[in-house]
Design a protein around this motif. Sequence first.
Motif, mmCIF file in Angstrom:
data_model
loop_
_atom_site.group_PDB
_atom_site.id
_atom_site.type_symbol
_atom_site.label_atom_id
_atom_site.label_comp_id
_atom_site.label_asym_id
_atom_site.label_seq_id
_atom_site.Cartn_x
_atom_site.Cartn_y
_atom_site.Cartn_z
ATOM 1 N N VAL A 12 44.329 36.219 46.015
ATOM 2 C CA VAL A 12 43.010 36.458 45.428
ATOM 3 C C VAL A 12 42.903 35.599 44.175
ATOM 4 C CG1 VAL A 12 41.474 38.158 44.358
ATOM 5 C CG2 VAL A 12 42.980 38.849 46.243
ATOM 6 N N ILE A 13 41.797 34.874 44.062
ATOM 7 C CA ILE A 13 41.474 34.139 42.836
ATOM 8 C C ILE A 13 40.152 34.723 42.355
ATOM 9 C CG2 ILE A 13 40.896 31.910 41.805
ATOM 10 C CD1 ILE A 13 42.547 30.567 44.010
ATOM 11 N N ALA A 14 40.128 35.243 41.121
ATOM 12 C CA ALA A 14 38.920 35.932 40.658
ATOM 13 C C ALA A 14 38.579 35.598 39.212
ATOM 14 C CB ALA A 14 39.101 37.440 40.799
ATOM 15 N N GLU A 15 37.295 35.465 38.972
ATOM 16 C CA GLU A 15 36.770 35.337 37.618
ATOM 17 C C GLU A 15 37.079 36.629 36.865
ATOM 18 O OE1 GLU A 15 35.155 34.796 34.113
ATOM 19 O OE2 GLU A 15 35.183 33.112 35.517
ATOM 20 N N PHE A 16 37.528 36.518 35.646
ATOM 21 C CA PHE A 16 37.853 37.696 34.850
ATOM 22 C C PHE A 16 36.596 38.461 34.444
ATOM 23 C CE2 PHE A 16 38.580 39.919 30.880
ATOM 24 C CZ PHE A 16 39.685 40.699 31.215
ATOM 25 N N ASN A 17 35.544 37.747 34.076
ATOM 26 C CA ASN A 17 34.302 38.362 33.592
ATOM 27 C C ASN A 17 33.300 38.488 34.735
ATOM 28 O OD1 ASN A 17 35.039 38.386 30.699
ATOM 29 N ND2 ASN A 17 35.088 36.179 31.016
ATOM 30 N N MET A 18 33.421 39.582 35.489
ATOM 31 C CA MET A 18 32.528 39.805 36.627
ATOM 32 C C MET A 18 31.404 40.749 36.230
ATOM 33 S SD MET A 18 35.329 39.919 39.664
ATOM 34 C CE MET A 18 36.692 40.628 38.766
#
Length: 162
Positions: free
Chosen positions: A67-73
């Motif tokens: 999983v690669i995810a933006e921290f500020n969702m």
Amino acid sequence: MDVKSSANVVDPSSARGLRIIVVDPDTASLMHTATILEEHYYTVTTIELATIALSMIRERENQYDLVIAEFNMLEMDGFTFLKHILRDRNIPVILMSHKANVEIIIRALEEGACFFWRKPLREKDLINVWQHIIRNKVKAKTQKVNKEKLTFQEEESFTGKK
């Protein structure tokens, strides 16, 4: 292991087809990330909403390798997202952000993220994500073997056999 080399980049053939889910509310960033990964033969699923990504990860066990995810969702912060994933699955998570400070990065790593990238992402960051997947698989295998050894040792001490 077969290896493909181009522009000073090494891609092992075993990395081809690894399944990555990318979560980012910024559509341009999401597409940029997915394009680079797909150019290096990763299979990519893109999602803008964290809640949908969490549902997909829960419903489709063993469907994703990373999983690669933006921290500020929009719906939750990266810590909450990370906690939900790691509670449900043994899958490496890389977080990323334009705005992260050192304290946030350290906390994310302490809470289980395998890496934290600062945006904008570079191609050399993305093409080597296979290393996190392999490391996670080796770690899981080692933990399983250690657990089996411990169980065997407990049995020996209980029965008195050696």
